[in-house]
Design a protein around this motif. Structure first.
Motif, PDB file in Angstrom:
ATOM      1  N   UNK A  59       0.828  -1.207   0.000  1.00 41.51           N
ATOM      2  CA  UNK A  59       0.000   0.000   0.000  1.00 41.51           C
ATOM      3  C   UNK A  59       0.856   1.248   0.000  1.00 41.51           C
ATOM      4  N   UNK A  60       1.923   1.242   0.821  1.00 42.72           N
ATOM      5  CA  UNK A  60       2.782   2.432   0.823  1.00 42.72           C
ATOM      6  C   UNK A  60       3.511   2.542  -0.510  1.00 42.72           C
ATOM      7  N   UNK A  61       3.912   1.376  -1.066  1.00 44.13           N
ATOM      8  CA  UNK A  61       4.567   1.399  -2.374  1.00 44.13           C
ATOM      9  C   UNK A  61       3.624   2.012  -3.413  1.00 44.13           C
ATOM     10  N   UNK A  62       2.372   1.508  -3.423  1.00 41.19           N
ATOM     11  CA  UNK A  62       1.405   1.980  -4.417  1.00 41.19           C
ATOM     12  C   UNK A  62       1.145   3.470  -4.222  1.00 41.19           C
ATOM     13  N   UNK A  63       1.017   3.845  -2.959  1.00 45.30           N
ATOM     14  CA  UNK A  63       0.704   5.245  -2.665  1.00 45.30           C
ATOM     15  C   UNK A  63       1.756   6.158  -3.287  1.00 45.30           C
ATOM     16  N   UNK A  64       3.038   5.753  -3.138  1.00 46.81           N
ATOM     17  CA  UNK A  64       4.117   6.577  -3.664  1.00 46.81           C
ATOM     18  C   UNK A  64       4.236   6.414  -5.177  1.00 46.81           C
ATOM     19  N   UNK A  65       4.245   5.172  -5.646  1.00 43.41           N
ATOM     20  CA  UNK A  65       4.476   4.903  -7.071  1.00 43.41           C
ATOM     21  C   UNK A  65       3.426   5.543  -7.964  1.00 43.41           C
ATOM     22  N   UNK A  66       2.171   5.407  -7.552  1.00 41.58           N
ATOM     23  CA  UNK A  66       1.088   5.878  -8.428  1.00 41.58           C
ATOM     24  C   UNK A  66       0.628   7.282  -8.064  1.00 41.58           C
ATOM     25  N   UNK A 233      -2.192   1.310 -14.905  1.00 39.31           N
ATOM     26  CA  UNK A 233      -1.269   0.518 -14.099  1.00 39.31           C
ATOM     27  C   UNK A 233      -1.268  -0.939 -14.562  1.00 39.31           C
ATOM     28  N   UNK A 234      -2.467  -1.460 -14.848  1.00 40.62           N
ATOM     29  CA  UNK A 234      -2.550  -2.840 -15.315  1.00 40.62           C
ATOM     30  C   UNK A 234      -1.916  -2.948 -16.702  1.00 40.62           C
ATOM     31  N   UNK A 235      -2.177  -1.954 -17.508  1.00 40.26           N
ATOM     32  CA  UNK A 235      -1.704  -1.940 -18.882  1.00 40.26           C
ATOM     33  C   UNK A 235      -0.178  -1.954 -18.923  1.00 40.26           C
ATOM     34  N   UNK A 236       0.395  -1.194 -17.985  1.00 38.72           N
ATOM     35  CA  UNK A 236       1.853  -1.113 -17.926  1.00 38.72           C
ATOM     36  C   UNK A 236       2.422  -2.150 -16.973  1.00 38.72           C
ATOM     37  N   UNK A 237       1.692  -3.250 -16.791  1.00 31.21           N
ATOM     38  CA  UNK A 237       2.150  -4.283 -15.861  1.00 31.21           C
ATOM     39  C   UNK A 237       3.515  -4.786 -16.305  1.00 31.21           C
ATOM     40  N   UNK A 242       2.894  -6.749  -9.302  1.00 25.36           N
ATOM     41  CA  UNK A 242       1.432  -6.829  -9.434  1.00 25.36           C
ATOM     42  C   UNK A 242       0.719  -6.564  -8.110  1.00 25.36           C
ATOM     43  N   UNK A 243       1.383  -6.862  -6.994  1.00 30.75           N
ATOM     44  CA  UNK A 243       0.749  -6.617  -5.707  1.00 30.75           C
ATOM     45  C   UNK A 243       0.465  -5.141  -5.505  1.00 30.75           C
ATOM     46  N   UNK A 244       1.389  -4.320  -6.017  1.00 28.46           N
ATOM     47  CA  UNK A 244       1.213  -2.893  -5.834  1.00 28.46           C
ATOM     48  C   UNK A 244       0.033  -2.399  -6.669  1.00 28.46           C
ATOM     49  N   UNK A 245      -0.139  -2.957  -7.870  1.00 32.94           N
ATOM     50  CA  UNK A 245      -1.323  -2.624  -8.664  1.00 32.94           C
ATOM     51  C   UNK A 245      -2.591  -3.055  -7.944  1.00 32.94           C
TER      52      UNK A 245
ATOM     53  N   UNK B 241      -9.230  -5.407 -23.854  1.00 34.10           N
ATOM     54  CA  UNK B 241      -7.812  -5.084 -23.931  1.00 34.10           C
ATOM     55  C   UNK B 241      -7.035  -5.811 -22.842  1.00 34.10           C
ATOM     56  N   UNK B 242      -7.595  -5.789 -21.610  1.00 29.51           N
ATOM     57  CA  UNK B 242      -6.844  -6.307 -20.472  1.00 29.51           C
ATOM     58  C   UNK B 242      -6.819  -7.835 -20.436  1.00 29.51           C
ATOM     59  N   UNK B 243      -7.926  -8.454 -20.808  1.00 32.46           N
ATOM     60  CA  UNK B 243      -8.040  -9.902 -20.653  1.00 32.46           C
ATOM     61  C   UNK B 243      -7.925 -10.657 -21.967  1.00 32.46           C
ATOM     62  N   UNK B 244      -8.230  -9.975 -23.065  1.00 37.08           N
ATOM     63  CA  UNK B 244      -8.331 -10.689 -24.331  1.00 37.08           C
ATOM     64  C   UNK B 244      -7.053 -10.613 -25.127  1.00 37.08           C
ATOM     65  N   UNK B 245      -7.221 -10.813 -26.419  1.00 37.74           N
ATOM     66  CA  UNK B 245      -6.110 -10.700 -27.342  1.00 37.74           C
ATOM     67  C   UNK B 245      -6.432  -9.558 -28.287  1.00 37.74           C
ATOM     68  N   UNK B 246      -6.143  -8.321 -27.844  1.00 35.69           N
ATOM     69  CA  UNK B 246      -6.618  -7.158 -28.600  1.00 35.69           C
ATOM     70  C   UNK B 246      -6.042  -7.082 -30.004  1.00 35.69           C
ATOM     71  N   UNK B 247      -4.970  -7.807 -30.250  1.00 37.52           N
ATOM     72  CA  UNK B 247      -4.415  -7.753 -31.597  1.00 37.52           C
ATOM     73  C   UNK B 247      -5.221  -8.630 -32.543  1.00 37.52           C
ATOM     74  N   UNK B 248      -5.907  -9.630 -32.027  1.00 39.58           N
ATOM     75  CA  UNK B 248      -6.579 -10.571 -32.921  1.00 39.58           C
ATOM     76  C   UNK B 248      -7.991 -10.920 -32.522  1.00 39.58           C
ATOM     77  N   UNK B 249      -8.139 -12.065 -31.864  1.00 41.72           N
ATOM     78  CA  UNK B 249      -9.491 -12.618 -31.654  1.00 41.72           C
ATOM     79  C   UNK B 249     -10.430 -11.713 -30.862  1.00 41.72           C
TER      80      UNK B 249
END
Lengths: 281, 305, 351
Positions: A59-66, A233-237, A242-245, B241-249
């Motif tokens: 939580x502290x990591x996330x608080x600072x990171x994000x 955050x999820x997108x840039x996983x 992942x715990x911080x996300x 986007x997050x769960x699927x295969x956004x490039x294809x299916x």
């Protein structure tokens, strides 16, 4: 098929099947939410049912990171402004829709229904285009205006039955005894509509907190709400643990569910889905 | 607040005495109160749509229809319609088909009704992004679901669901079913239960009470629920986007529009795709609502209702 | 009390879409009068009241308070008091606040408001319920608050829209009495809308009977009770027996009505064409010996008396009220005193 359902035994079997399906669904929903919470509290988690140990460090990591404090401030500003503005424009409109009959009312009702029926992604892209052209794209005002599109009509629809519940004769009485329209609103309607406005406000608040698409399409780097920040955050996983996300996801869940708990004291869960009264159009 | 749904409203008595639309003496300025709300919809919803429509006919290059021609000749673009329909239509049928019997079974106020609606409102409140985040862990090879299936012995090695259409479908059920259920519940509870009791006194067993009383009265509600669920599923975006295969299916149509706008900065093409998305939604919704009229009038016309 | 001489309704009409709810109503109300608008639902009486209050605008005509034209004013500027059918008490305000509302709107000072509200509470005998909310009061108490709220502003005119229709029968009679007492004590001018002829008869100085948006007859309660001028007014005033007759003049103001061996003297002019004779069940007199023969049909016991169908030899039925017990099947004879029979043109089937 009728014979199948006719006997009490079949009836019972059918109900049991429904119950099992429902239970399975509910368990999965709870598990999907619980896994986020557990992961956010876990030290390392490889394969087992539970992490190796528990910690609050993420939580502290996330608080600072994000930069969660900044994001929370933006989220509060957006949500507060959307609630205030949508009530400000929505309640008077609901009054008109409940009380008055006028030419083109069907069309006006349709206009209020459309933003609730059309999914945000569909109108979000042209809306974002226009907002960017006006110089509002990427600003907090752009985000607020975009969120107002579903919020204001939502308030109109939620508030209309509340206005209808108030006997029109009360307004007649106030008028006969000397009150003008403004006084009637101040002394009669607003006090009687407060419970409805509270419900509508809470519902708009929750919808705004979880409104991903419109905010995503109109927000800039410093006008993101929590849910959009979570998506990025999820997108840039991979960059971060992942715990911080997940810690951030828990913060998001907490901010949303607090209001839900409060709201459930005032509103029926079925109202959350907007209870569209489209047939009246 | 008590429910005031269309089925109940239809049998409500007309409003008594003097209608309040009747204009009082003096000038009535009250209709003007609708203007601020209307301005929001006109300025931020209608205007952008019209602007987008016009913009879609002003492509970066080529004639006025270049965007639409490009869309329908490029399989990476026109293919998204099929992809999205293939994801959203079956899921909507499942969600609504499941929601109807469950909502009907829970139509009487009870503690289980209260508990189930309260749990189901959580995924709706949290939204698709959080559901996707949870599913990323839950469905992963090491996640709880595979672990449970392995422990029970149903599978011998983890099934891979992430970054495939399956994960998107699951996320659409997780957020879509509660929505369908709550809407159906609101319609079911809006029907006066004494109607079914009246039918029972006339000799109708439970299943016929459902078929003859509830179902015809629910038809409009089912149609509306279906339309709204479909439209939401069709607009699936973050979970694809997050769960699927956004490039294809799971390259869904909203993703194509998003990429056009925010990755290629071709707002004209993006608008065209948004318009096409709207038209497909309208077409399906129109078909469903048309079907409802047909289904609803059937029994009345045959003289049995 | 704001002094005024008279309120004049000058041919006022009100149309809704294509339907004329009120047509050319012409009426003068003098200060101090208690006047009732009486008629069945949909007769235009409530429309007329709402037009006077300003809650409905006129389609044509004028309303004048003495020489001042008021139909152009919005309701809040007319300064009338009004008692609504379901009281329309503000549910979120205490009884005291409800009564004070009109005074506050008029900018009356706080001390005076308090004093006048207190006085009004006493007047309607609710002194100790001032802090209650309307939802905590009984129907009769709510009714009193509604009257106090209208009376406290000392309006030139109090408008009452079926104020007793939501009360049970016993309370209705009690409140009827109360309304007239307040009218007299406060020197009010009252326009009272009702569909109940007993209410109108017992309360009013003058009654206006309306039907289909049109004034049918206007007069004192005694005039209307004894001498309805048209068949529909007669029906509304309780002339429940209507028989088709042939009518012939029988001296000034008198008419002889004949039907199937039944000879009646009546009051009125002999109309040209088809005619009907009307009389009340109460005015049927059972006789020994002379009179018209009839057979008793169904009998209803009404507590103090009996209401019976008397079947005439030709099959028509006359309703009669009798102080003596009647038995179904019994043969009787009856007469109707000439001054209790009214003869009108028209045909009974249309009534």
């Amino acid at each position: 098929m009728q014979g199948l359902f006719a006997s009490p035994v079949a009836q019972k079997a059918w109900n049991t099947t429904l119950f099992v399906v429902m239970l399975f669904f509910l368990l999965n929903v709870l598990a999907v939410i619980a896994v986020v919470v557990v992961n956010s509290l876990g030290q390392r988690w490889f394969g087992g049912w539970l992490p190796d140990g528990f910690t609050l460090r993420w939580y502290s990591t996330a608080w600072a990171e994000f930069q969660l404090s900044a994001i929370l401030v933006v989220t509060a500003q957006v949500a507060g402004a959307v609630v205030f503005l949508s009530l400000l424009v929505g309640v008077p409109a609901a009054y008109v829709m409940a009380r008055l009959r006028f030419r083109g009312k069907g069309l006006v009702l349709l206009l209020f229904l459309l933003p609730l029926l059309v999914p945000p992604v569909t109108y979000g892209i042209p809306l974002a285009t226009v907002l960017y052209q006006m110089g509002l794209g990427g600003t907090i005002w752009g985000v607020i205006l975009a969120n107002l599109v579903p919020a204001a009509p939502f308030v109109v629809l939620v508030m209309t039955p509340f206005v209808e519940q108030i006997d029109g004769k009360l307004e007649d009485a106030a008028r006969v005894f000397g009150a003008g329209t403004l006084t009637i609103f101040r002394r009669i309607l607003v006090p009687l509509l407060l419970p409805g406005m509270l419900s509508a406000g809470l519902l708009v608040l929750m919808r705004t907190l979880s409104m991903f698409e419109l905010t995503f399409l109109t927000a800039g780097a410093d006008s993101q709400t929590l849910v959009v920040a979570l998506y990025y955050a999820v997108f840039a996983a991979g960059v971060r643990a992942p715990q911080s996300t997940d810690a951030m996801a828990v913060v998001y869940m907490a901010t949303t569910l607090i209001w839900l708990l409060l709201a459930l004291r005032f509103v029926d869960p079925t109202q959350m889905v907007g209870r569209v009264k489209a047939q009246r159009a | 607040m008590s429910s005031t749904f269309p089925p109940a409203a239809a049998v409500a008595p007309p409003r008594p005495k003097i209608a309040h639309d009747a204009r009082a003496a003096g000038r009535d300025l009250r209709p003007l109160l609708v203007l601020p709300g209307l301005a929001v919809v006109l300025g931020l919803f209608c205007y952008p749509f019209i602007y987008g429509l016009i913009l879609s006919f002003e492509p970066l290059e080529g004639g006025p229809f270049a965007n639409y021609i490009a869309f329908f000749t490029n399989s990476r673009l026109y293919g998204t319609i099929g992809t999205t329909l293939w994801l959203s239509l079956p899921i909507t049928i499942v969600n609504v088909g499941l929601a109807l019997p469950v909502a009907y079974a829970l139509r009487k106020p009870s503690s289980s009704q209260r508990i189930i609606t309260t749990i189901l409102v959580v995924p709706i409140t949290l939204g698709t992004v959080l559901a996707a985040e949870g599913l990323l862990s839950y469905l992963s090879p090491n996640g709880w679901m595979n672990r449970a299936l392995l422990d029970i012995g149903l599978i011998s090695e983890p099934i891979r669901l992430l970054h495939k259409p399956a994960a998107v479908i699951i996320s659409l059920v997780i957020t879509g079913f509660p929505f369908a259920f709550l809407m159906m519940l609101s319609y079911v509870t809006g029907i006066d239960p004494t109607l079914a009791r009246a039918a029972a006194t006339l000799g109708a067993p439970p299943h016929r009470q459902f078929m003859r009383i509830y179902l015809p009265l629910l038809a409009p509600g089912i149609a509306i629920t279906f339309a709204l669920c479909f439209v939401q599923a069709f607009a699936v975006f973050p979970s694809a986007v997050m769960l699927g295969a956004p490039a294809g299916p799971t390259r869904v149509i909203s993703l194509a529009a998003y990429e056009a706008a925010f990755e290629q900065y071709d707002y004209s093409l993006a608008s065209a795709i948004a318009i096409i998305m709207g038209i497909v939604q309208l077409a399906v919704v129109g078909a469903v609502l048309g079907l409802r009229n047909f289904a609803y009038r059937g029994p009345a016309a045959s003289g049995k209702g | 009390m704001q002094a005024f001489q008279e309120l004049r309704l000058d041919h006022i009409s009100r149309h809704f879409a294509n339907h004329a709810a009120l047509r050319e109503l012409d009426l003068t109300i003098r200060a101090g009068e208690f006047i009732s608008l009486l008629g069945p639902s949909g007769c235009g009486k409530s429309t007329a009241l709402n037009c006077i209050a300003g809650l409905l605008s006129l389609t044509s005509g004028q309303i004048r308070l003495d020489n001042k034209r008021i139909d152009v004013l919005p309701p809040e500027q007319r300064g009338f008091g009004m008692v609504f059918q379901n009281y329309a008490l503000f549910p979120h305000m205490s009884v005291r606040k409800n009564i004070a509302f009109g005074l506050e709107m008029r900018g009356v000072g706080r001390a005076e408001v308090a004093a006048r509200v207190e006085k009004a509470l006493k007047l309607v005998r609710l002194d100790n319920l001032g802090e209650r909310l309307p939802g905590q009061l009984s129907g009769g108490q709510q009714q009193r608050v509604a009257i106090a709220r209208a009376a406290v502003i000392e309006p030139p005119l109090v408008l009452m829209d079926e104020p007793l229709s939501n009360l049970d029968a016993k309370l209705r009679i009690e409140m009827r009495h109360e309304i007239r007492r307040l009218h007299n004590e406060l020197g009010l001018t009252t326009i009272y809308v009702t569909h109940d002829q007993d209410e109108a008869l017992s309360l009013s100085d003058r009654i206006v009977v309306m039907r289909d948006g049109v004034k049918r007859q206007e007069g004192t309660p005694e005039e209307l009770y004894a001498r309805p001028q048209t068949l529909d007014v007669a029906l509304f005033m309780g002339f429940r027996n209507v028989l088709e007759v042939s009518a012939h003049p029988a001296g000034p103001g008198r008419v002889r009505a004949e039907t199937a061996g039944l000879q009646m003297e009546g009051v009125g002019e002999a109309p040209v064409g088809p005619a009907v004779a009307a009389f009340r069940p109460d005015d049927v007199v059972l006789t020994d010996g002379d009179g018209l023969p009839a057979q008793v049909g169904q009998v209803e016991y009404c507590g103090r008396d009996w209401l019976a169908d008397l079947r005439l030899p030709d099959g028509r039925v006359v309703l009669a009220r009798s102080h003596l017990a009647l038995n179904s099947g019994e043969a009787v004879r009856f007469t109707v005193p000439a001054d209790r029979v009214r003869v009108f043109s028209g045909d009974a089937a249309a009534a």
